[in-house]
Scaffold this motif. Sequence first.
Motif, PDB file in Angstrom:
ATOM      1  N   TYR A 230       0.828  -1.209   0.000  1.00 45.91           N
ATOM      2  CA  TYR A 230       0.000   0.000   0.000  1.00 45.91           C
ATOM      3  C   TYR A 230       0.860   1.256   0.000  1.00 45.91           C
ATOM      4  O   TYR A 230       0.515   2.263  -0.633  1.00 45.91           O
ATOM      5  CB  TYR A 230      -0.934   0.001   1.213  1.00 45.91           C
ATOM      6  N   SER A 231       1.972   1.214   0.716  1.00 44.28           N
ATOM      7  CA  SER A 231       2.896   2.352   0.699  1.00 44.28           C
ATOM      8  C   SER A 231       3.429   2.604  -0.708  1.00 44.28           C
ATOM      9  O   SER A 231       3.516   3.753  -1.157  1.00 44.28           O
ATOM     10  CB  SER A 231       4.053   2.086   1.664  1.00 44.28           C
ATOM     11  N   SER A 232       3.758   1.535  -1.428  1.00 39.42           N
ATOM     12  CA  SER A 232       4.226   1.672  -2.805  1.00 39.42           C
ATOM     13  C   SER A 232       3.155   2.277  -3.698  1.00 39.42           C
ATOM     14  O   SER A 232       3.451   3.113  -4.560  1.00 39.42           O
ATOM     15  CB  SER A 232       4.653   0.303  -3.339  1.00 39.42           C
ATOM     16  N   ILE A 233       1.892   1.869  -3.485  1.00 39.86           N
ATOM     17  CA  ILE A 233       0.794   2.417  -4.291  1.00 39.86           C
ATOM     18  C   ILE A 233       0.667   3.922  -4.074  1.00 39.86           C
ATOM     19  O   ILE A 233       0.535   4.701  -5.032  1.00 39.86           O
ATOM     20  CB  ILE A 233      -0.515   1.693  -3.941  1.00 39.86           C
ATOM     21  N   SER A 234       0.720   4.361  -2.823  1.00 38.51           N
ATOM     22  CA  SER A 234       0.597   5.796  -2.551  1.00 38.51           C
ATOM     23  C   SER A 234       1.762   6.583  -3.133  1.00 38.51           C
ATOM     24  O   SER A 234       1.580   7.684  -3.661  1.00 38.51           O
ATOM     25  CB  SER A 234       0.494   6.035  -1.043  1.00 38.51           C
ATOM     26  N   HIS A 235       2.973   6.024  -3.081  1.00 39.38           N
ATOM     27  CA  HIS A 235       4.128   6.724  -3.647  1.00 39.38           C
ATOM     28  C   HIS A 235       4.018   6.845  -5.162  1.00 39.38           C
ATOM     29  O   HIS A 235       4.405   7.873  -5.737  1.00 39.38           O
ATOM     30  CB  HIS A 235       5.420   5.990  -3.279  1.00 39.38           C
ATOM     31  N   MET A 236       3.483   5.825  -5.815  1.00 39.77           N
ATOM     32  CA  MET A 236       3.278   5.936  -7.255  1.00 39.77           C
ATOM     33  C   MET A 236       2.237   7.015  -7.589  1.00 39.77           C
ATOM     34  O   MET A 236       2.297   7.636  -8.643  1.00 39.77           O
ATOM     35  CB  MET A 236       2.831   4.583  -7.829  1.00 39.77           C
ATOM     36  N   GLY A 237       1.288   7.247  -6.666  1.00 39.78           N
ATOM     37  CA  GLY A 237       0.343   8.328  -6.870  1.00 39.78           C
ATOM     38  C   GLY A 237       1.012   9.692  -6.856  1.00 39.78           C
ATOM     39  O   GLY A 237       0.708  10.563  -7.686  1.00 39.78           O
ATOM     40  N   TYR A 238       1.968   9.881  -5.947  1.00 39.19           N
ATOM     41  CA  TYR A 238       2.696  11.157  -5.909  1.00 39.19           C
ATOM     42  C   TYR A 238       3.528  11.354  -7.181  1.00 39.19           C
ATOM     43  O   TYR A 238       3.625  12.477  -7.696  1.00 39.19           O
ATOM     44  CB  TYR A 238       3.590  11.221  -4.672  1.00 39.19           C
ATOM     45  N   THR A 239       4.108  10.293  -7.674  1.00 38.02           N
ATOM     46  CA  THR A 239       4.877  10.425  -8.912  1.00 38.02           C
ATOM     47  C   THR A 239       3.974  10.755 -10.092  1.00 38.02           C
ATOM     48  O   THR A 239       4.368  11.507 -10.992  1.00 38.02           O
ATOM     49  CB  THR A 239       5.649   9.120  -9.203  1.00 38.02           C
ATOM     50  N   LEU A 240       2.740  10.212 -10.087  1.00 41.50           N
ATOM     51  CA  LEU A 240       1.805  10.557 -11.159  1.00 41.50           C
ATOM     52  C   LEU A 240       1.392  12.024 -11.096  1.00 41.50           C
ATOM     53  O   LEU A 240       1.132  12.645 -12.129  1.00 41.50           O
ATOM     54  CB  LEU A 240       0.566   9.662 -11.087  1.00 41.50           C
ATOM     55  N   ILE A 241       1.305  12.589  -9.896  1.00 42.33           N
ATOM     56  CA  ILE A 241       1.002  14.019  -9.783  1.00 42.33           C
ATOM     57  C   ILE A 241       2.103  14.829 -10.450  1.00 42.33           C
ATOM     58  O   ILE A 241       1.833  15.771 -11.220  1.00 42.33           O
ATOM     59  CB  ILE A 241       0.847  14.419  -8.304  1.00 42.33           C
TER      60      ILE A 241
END
Length: 417
Positions: A230-241
């Motif tokens: 889940y931590s990896s998923i949230s970090h990929m969200g920041y990179t998409l921003i």
Amino acid sequence: MIQGYIAIQKINYFEYSILILLALLGIFFICSSNDLITAYLSIELQSLSFYIMAAMKKESSFSIDAGLKYFILGAFSSSLFLFGSSILYGVSGTINFEDLKNLFFLINIGYDSTQRLESHTFVKNIFLDGSLVQFALVFIFVSLLFKLAIAPFHLWSLDVYEESPSSSTFFFAVVPKLAIFVLLVRIFYSTFFEQITKWRYYIIVIAMLTIIVGSFGGLEQKKLKTLLAYSSISHMGYTLIAFSTGSFEGMQMLFCYLFLYMIGGLCIWSIFIVLQLKHKYTKKQNKDLADLNSLSKSNNIIALFFSTVLLSIAGFPPMVGFLVKIGIFLASIEAGMYFVAIISILCSVVSTFYYIRIIKIMYFESSTAGKLYHPIKYDISILIVCLFYLLLFLFINPTLIYLISHKIILLLTVTIV
């Protein structure tokens, strides 16, 4: 570290090291590919290695199940990539990135439209409207989101990360993300940057959904590997921003964040793998959060390193993760995405809860004594210490990571400059 783990888990197959090398070769090919077919073959070379690595523990039904799930969904995402590439080839007649960029650039500026495009009404309408091209790019983009475990295409990653051998999860949870983002940048920025207004808002919606899922999904988790997923998923969200900003600063922050994520992820997974509990079931790998109970009493230095890296990727000052997250938020604000910046900041605060919960278990959990662990070899200790001090150095002097990411963006995206 991986060799020590597979020896304990009795996964001593010589093919395992070969698969890691083949996956690395596929990652290098993804970064250097200049057309869609080469990119597809490189992704398949990497993915096939990952499928086998996930199912390498043959006596474990969980490992076999993880390999099958990874294979089925990976094959589905690859078919989407091929379908989108075939549509793009049918429209343009080429799959080369440079040819596509030149073709769309000439059409967007109306080059020789009175003589060339007048005689090809179908091609003119398709290119100027862009609907079929956008249709193809959607399939390519969704297939790459599967590889990155972006919400709502993330459900496979939770089971695969949890059920695969930790050495395999350690590898494909951290390393391949950079190569996929390099390919995304080359397709959507270097080749189709003129159509950014058509695909940018979809990426923003997906990024916000990813951050929300990653931040709230990990709050109730008791398994450490699922929590890290889940931590990896949230970090990929920041990179998409950062990816959706459409600015040079946003792309620079994207690669800064990826480098930080890779360094912090390597440090966290290294500590996860080398911590082997002393009990009669020597094969058991610590997977529950309770297995970290009072780690500070057993190994105070490892607990300090683990806590500091967790705070760094959570965005706490004075660590480099704070600087990079601030850079992403500033880039989104400069791009006019105020609502996105506010929501992502709030979700970042929420996600810090499960990082702090791990620290609370290591330091403040009521226990008479800490659990006993096998001693860590000196060469692995040196590597963990180097990763930890690299994070400290990057906070003191972040110019290095900014300079590297600046050079990468200059090489990848000539259009933005």
